[in-house]
Scaffold this motif. Sequence first.
Motif, PDB file in Angstrom:
ATOM      1  N   LEU A 192      13.053  35.300  16.937  1.00 40.52           N
ATOM      2  CA  LEU A 192      13.205  34.050  16.189  1.00 40.52           C
ATOM      3  C   LEU A 192      14.580  33.996  15.525  1.00 40.52           C
ATOM      4  CD1 LEU A 192      11.425  31.628  15.462  1.00 40.52           C
ATOM      5  CD2 LEU A 192      10.808  32.809  13.369  1.00 40.52           C
ATOM      6  N   VAL A 193      14.958  35.109  14.905  1.00 36.09           N
ATOM      7  CA  VAL A 193      16.262  35.174  14.232  1.00 36.09           C
ATOM      8  C   VAL A 193      17.383  35.056  15.274  1.00 36.09           C
ATOM      9  CG1 VAL A 193      17.767  36.665  12.846  1.00 36.09           C
ATOM     10  CG2 VAL A 193      15.358  36.501  12.283  1.00 36.09           C
ATOM     11  N   ALA A 194      17.175  35.679  16.439  1.00 34.36           N
ATOM     12  CA  ALA A 194      18.208  35.634  17.484  1.00 34.36           C
ATOM     13  C   ALA A 194      18.412  34.191  17.977  1.00 34.36           C
ATOM     14  CB  ALA A 194      17.806  36.532  18.647  1.00 34.36           C
ATOM     15  N   TYR A 195      17.302  33.465  18.178  1.00 37.32           N
ATOM     16  CA  TYR A 195      17.444  32.075  18.640  1.00 37.32           C
ATOM     17  C   TYR A 195      18.115  31.213  17.567  1.00 37.32           C
ATOM     18  CZ  TYR A 195      14.496  33.331  22.604  1.00 37.32           C
ATOM     19  OH  TYR A 195      14.017  33.923  23.736  1.00 37.32           O
ATOM     20  N   THR A 196      17.815  31.534  16.312  1.00 44.09           N
ATOM     21  CA  THR A 196      18.450  30.787  15.215  1.00 44.09           C
ATOM     22  C   THR A 196      19.945  31.073  15.196  1.00 44.09           C
ATOM     23  OG1 THR A 196      16.392  31.130  14.050  1.00 44.09           O
ATOM     24  CG2 THR A 196      18.201  30.267  12.754  1.00 44.09           C
ATOM     25  N   LEU A 197      20.301  32.338  15.433  1.00 40.65           N
ATOM     26  CA  LEU A 197      21.725  32.688  15.504  1.00 40.65           C
ATOM     27  C   LEU A 197      22.402  31.885  16.615  1.00 40.65           C
ATOM     28  CD1 LEU A 197      21.880  36.586  15.094  1.00 40.65           C
ATOM     29  CD2 LEU A 197      22.851  34.868  13.592  1.00 40.65           C
ATOM     30  N   ALA A 198      21.708  31.780  17.754  1.00 40.08           N
ATOM     31  CA  ALA A 198      22.289  31.043  18.892  1.00 40.08           C
ATOM     32  C   ALA A 198      22.491  29.575  18.497  1.00 40.08           C
ATOM     33  CB  ALA A 198      21.376  31.153  20.100  1.00 40.08           C
ATOM     34  N   LEU A 199      21.507  29.017  17.778  1.00 37.12           N
ATOM     35  CA  LEU A 199      21.608  27.610  17.374  1.00 37.12           C
ATOM     36  C   LEU A 199      22.787  27.405  16.417  1.00 37.12           C
ATOM     37  CD1 LEU A 199      20.220  24.743  17.185  1.00 37.12           C
ATOM     38  CD2 LEU A 199      19.128  25.614  15.121  1.00 37.12           C
ATOM     39  N   PHE A 200      22.873  28.255  15.387  1.00 40.41           N
ATOM     40  CA  PHE A 200      23.957  28.086  14.413  1.00 40.41           C
ATOM     41  C   PHE A 200      25.323  28.419  15.019  1.00 40.41           C
ATOM     42  CE2 PHE A 200      20.534  28.397  11.117  1.00 40.41           C
ATOM     43  CZ  PHE A 200      20.733  27.126  10.613  1.00 40.41           C
ATOM     44  N   THR A 201      25.338  29.332  16.010  1.00 37.08           N
ATOM     45  CA  THR A 201      26.608  29.624  16.690  1.00 37.08           C
ATOM     46  C   THR A 201      27.084  28.374  17.417  1.00 37.08           C
ATOM     47  OG1 THR A 201      25.969  31.914  16.968  1.00 37.08           O
ATOM     48  CG2 THR A 201      27.720  31.135  18.392  1.00 37.08           C
ATOM     49  N   ALA A 202      26.144  27.671  18.041  1.00 46.00           N
ATOM     50  CA  ALA A 202      26.515  26.442  18.760  1.00 46.00           C
ATOM     51  C   ALA A 202      27.082  25.414  17.770  1.00 46.00           C
ATOM     52  CB  ALA A 202      25.296  25.879  19.480  1.00 46.00           C
ATOM     53  N   VAL A 203      26.402  25.254  16.628  1.00 43.36           N
ATOM     54  CA  VAL A 203      26.862  24.275  15.623  1.00 43.36           C
ATOM     55  C   VAL A 203      28.253  24.686  15.117  1.00 43.36           C
ATOM     56  CG1 VAL A 203      26.381  23.295  13.338  1.00 43.36           C
ATOM     57  CG2 VAL A 203      24.500  23.738  14.911  1.00 43.36           C
ATOM     58  N   HIS A 204      28.394  25.974  14.801  1.00 40.57           N
ATOM     59  CA  HIS A 204      29.644  26.493  14.233  1.00 40.57           C
ATOM     60  C   HIS A 204      30.794  26.339  15.234  1.00 40.57           C
ATOM     61  CE1 HIS A 204      31.852  29.042  11.429  1.00 40.57           C
ATOM     62  NE2 HIS A 204      32.279  29.781  12.445  1.00 40.57           N
ATOM     63  N   THR A 205      30.519  26.655  16.489  1.00 45.14           N
ATOM     64  CA  THR A 205      31.575  26.590  17.513  1.00 45.14           C
ATOM     65  C   THR A 205      32.007  25.138  17.743  1.00 45.14           C
ATOM     66  OG1 THR A 205      30.515  28.478  18.545  1.00 45.14           O
ATOM     67  CG2 THR A 205      32.172  27.348  19.865  1.00 45.14           C
ATOM     68  N   ILE A 206      31.033  24.253  17.872  1.00 44.89           N
ATOM     69  CA  ILE A 206      31.367  22.844  18.128  1.00 44.89           C
ATOM     70  C   ILE A 206      32.160  22.285  16.944  1.00 44.89           C
ATOM     71  CG2 ILE A 206      30.404  20.517  18.432  1.00 44.89           C
ATOM     72  CD1 ILE A 206      28.081  21.913  19.995  1.00 44.89           C
ATOM     73  N   ALA A 207      31.717  22.624  15.722  1.00 46.59           N
ATOM     74  CA  ALA A 207      32.419  22.128  14.532  1.00 46.59           C
ATOM     75  C   ALA A 207      33.863  22.636  14.543  1.00 46.59           C
ATOM     76  CB  ALA A 207      31.696  22.587  13.275  1.00 46.59           C
ATOM     77  N   HIS A 208      34.071  23.904  14.892  1.00 52.64           N
ATOM     78  CA  HIS A 208      35.429  24.439  14.897  1.00 52.64           C
ATOM     79  C   HIS A 208      36.285  23.885  16.042  1.00 52.64           C
ATOM     80  CE1 HIS A 208      35.779  26.698  11.369  1.00 52.64           C
ATOM     81  NE2 HIS A 208      34.950  27.682  11.679  1.00 52.64           N
ATOM     82  N   LEU A 209      35.647  23.498  17.138  1.00 51.28           N
ATOM     83  CA  LEU A 209      36.417  22.851  18.216  1.00 51.28           C
ATOM     84  C   LEU A 209      36.977  21.522  17.698  1.00 51.28           C
ATOM     85  CD1 LEU A 209      34.258  23.617  21.384  1.00 51.28           C
ATOM     86  CD2 LEU A 209      36.447  24.631  20.729  1.00 51.28           C
ATOM     87  N   PHE A 210      36.126  20.798  16.957  1.00 42.00           N
ATOM     88  CA  PHE A 210      36.587  19.544  16.340  1.00 42.00           C
ATOM     89  C   PHE A 210      37.711  19.853  15.346  1.00 42.00           C
ATOM     90  CE2 PHE A 210      32.648  17.595  17.834  1.00 42.00           C
ATOM     91  CZ  PHE A 210      33.097  16.336  18.160  1.00 42.00           C
TER      92      PHE A 210
END
Length: 561
Positions: A103-121
């Motif tokens: 569960l924690v690993a999937y949450t990490l994957a979700l927040f990594t996606a949010v964090h990466t997309i935000a930083h691309l912007f």
Amino acid sequence: MGNWLVNHWFSAAVIAAWLGINIFLFTYYFLFFDRDERYFYTREILGSALAWARASAKCLNFNSMLILLPVCRNLLSFLRGTCSCCRRTLRKQLDHNLTFHKLVAYTLALFTAVHTIAHLFNLERYNRSQQATDGSLAAVVSKLHLQSNKWLNPIHSNRTTPEYMAFTTIPGLTGVIITLALILMVTSSTEFIRRNYFEVFWYTHHLFIIYFAGLVIHGIAGLVRGQTEESMEEAHPRHCAQYLTDKDCRHRCCKETEFGSIPAESWKWVLAPVLLYIFERILRVWRARQKVVVTKVIMHPSRVLELQMQKKGFHMEVGQYIFVNCPTVSLLEWHPFTLTSAPEEDYFSIHIRAAGDWTESVIDTFQQQKPEMPRIEVDGPFGTASEDVFQYEVAMLVGAGIGVTPFASILKSIWYKFQHADQALKTKKIYFYWLCRDTGAFAWFNDLLASLEQKMAESGKADFLTYRLFLTGWDTSIANNAALNFDTATDTVTGLRHKTIFGRPMWNTEFSAVATAHPRSVVGVFLCGPEALAKSLQKSCHQHSSLDPRKVQFYFNKENF
Ligand SMILES: Cc1cc2nc3c(=O)[nH]c(=O)nc-3n(C[C@H](O)[C@H](O)[C@H](O)COP(=O)(O)OP(=O)(O)OC[C@H]3O[C@@H](n4cnc5c(N)ncnc54)[C@H](O)[C@@H]3O)c2cc1C
């Protein structure tokens, strides 16, 4: 709902707390970076992508702090041991360690996606502001202090591209590396890969070392910046922002605005769990190096190898498992096996069923009967749900195939407890169900069941153990033989007093019978078998548990191979 709560209220509370902290961290830091005036100019360049990146970073830190804890086997065993006085509900949670880890690993994957997309912007917007010549506030602050360390925009030149920043700066490069490591770890952990290519999953999972190393240094360059405290006092954006775009007044009306980095903090979150995990691994290596003597090797039908061993200072509880390494077969591979011996015995044993390349090779190595016994290394023992059997007044033990192993240990231990007339034994009744596909499998523990049957009858406690053996795969010759010998005293398949049942158990009937026989008891249901069986047993536990806490309650415990 009420029945569901009997088994799951504590899990639900833990998940709610974890979810609550995630929501709190995200919301709090999102609003903070979206409103705090120190980031007024940063927001002017980045917009809301700043808040998205920073809020997700906090949640990433929090979940990275948690991810290692559920896989610290020694820590869990320690907690299980120290919680022995606590309520079984608390101890039961420790068996959901891998579910929580996932569960924690999937949450990490979700927040990594949010964090990466935000930083691309963010990169795109930093670049756009640096290149802008329109005199806007974003363009002006982007060009401040490019020669000193008080800059706001990390892109200092018109020739620098977002791609260049992503691959040449510490945050960019570590970000790319840890995202790739996480993607590989998550994708190689799917049920399909774990079941069919376990080594791929196991080796890829060690990218976690790169993940944590990258995470710790990810923020040290401090590329995302805000206004410094001193500068806020001298040139607060509320008063000075308007003058920054005014060429004539810019230096006269307000002091020059200065910026500083946000200190790196991931290391503060992950330091303690990483140190704990390193200690855990050192402990494993140290324990594995202690000498193990294989005292007996027995080959059972259906290619099951029994190894009886001794190791100095080895203490076990029923239902525990160990990790085994056979250096002749592979130096790096460690495989888990449940202990089939009882704590009362002067050796410990495991039963290894041929399931794949490693188990096949181990069985072949021991069958070759070389003059020297192959070396075995052992790490453990570690606790599982089955340890708690003796905490219940009534226990239903369900083993499928080789999943009988934890219960062998329990049944043996009961045999010893009966021999020593152990008064402290809380358990009053055990129902044991063993489901096997082929008849050969029953031979593994026939002797044990037969001697238990005899011992219980001798001590006048024949009712203590009710066992039912189910043969789920058979051919006509077995069925005909059983039909012909229907009225013999012993079973034709096992030679035991109880007759083997052809087909699968009707769980509703079994649970109803137990509920009727023990209307006021707390019944522990223990399974070591496949997921599909777990689902139907869990459902039966919910259906047959009474809403009245004084009446029968079924508590489900599961161990998965
Ligand atoms: C807690 C626990 C207790 C177990 N007790 C027993 C037992 O008493 N007797 C018994 O015969 N088997 C037991 N197993 C299963 C046993 O660990 C696997 O059969 C064995 O590791 C297979 O290895 P392999 O390379 O031969 O097969 P593979 O073909 O590599 O794998 C076959 C299956 O075993 C799983 N597996 C492979 N390697 C590992 C590993 N290192 N750790 C966990 N799972 C792995 C895979 O997911 C796959 O489903 C237990 C498993 C667990 C998790």
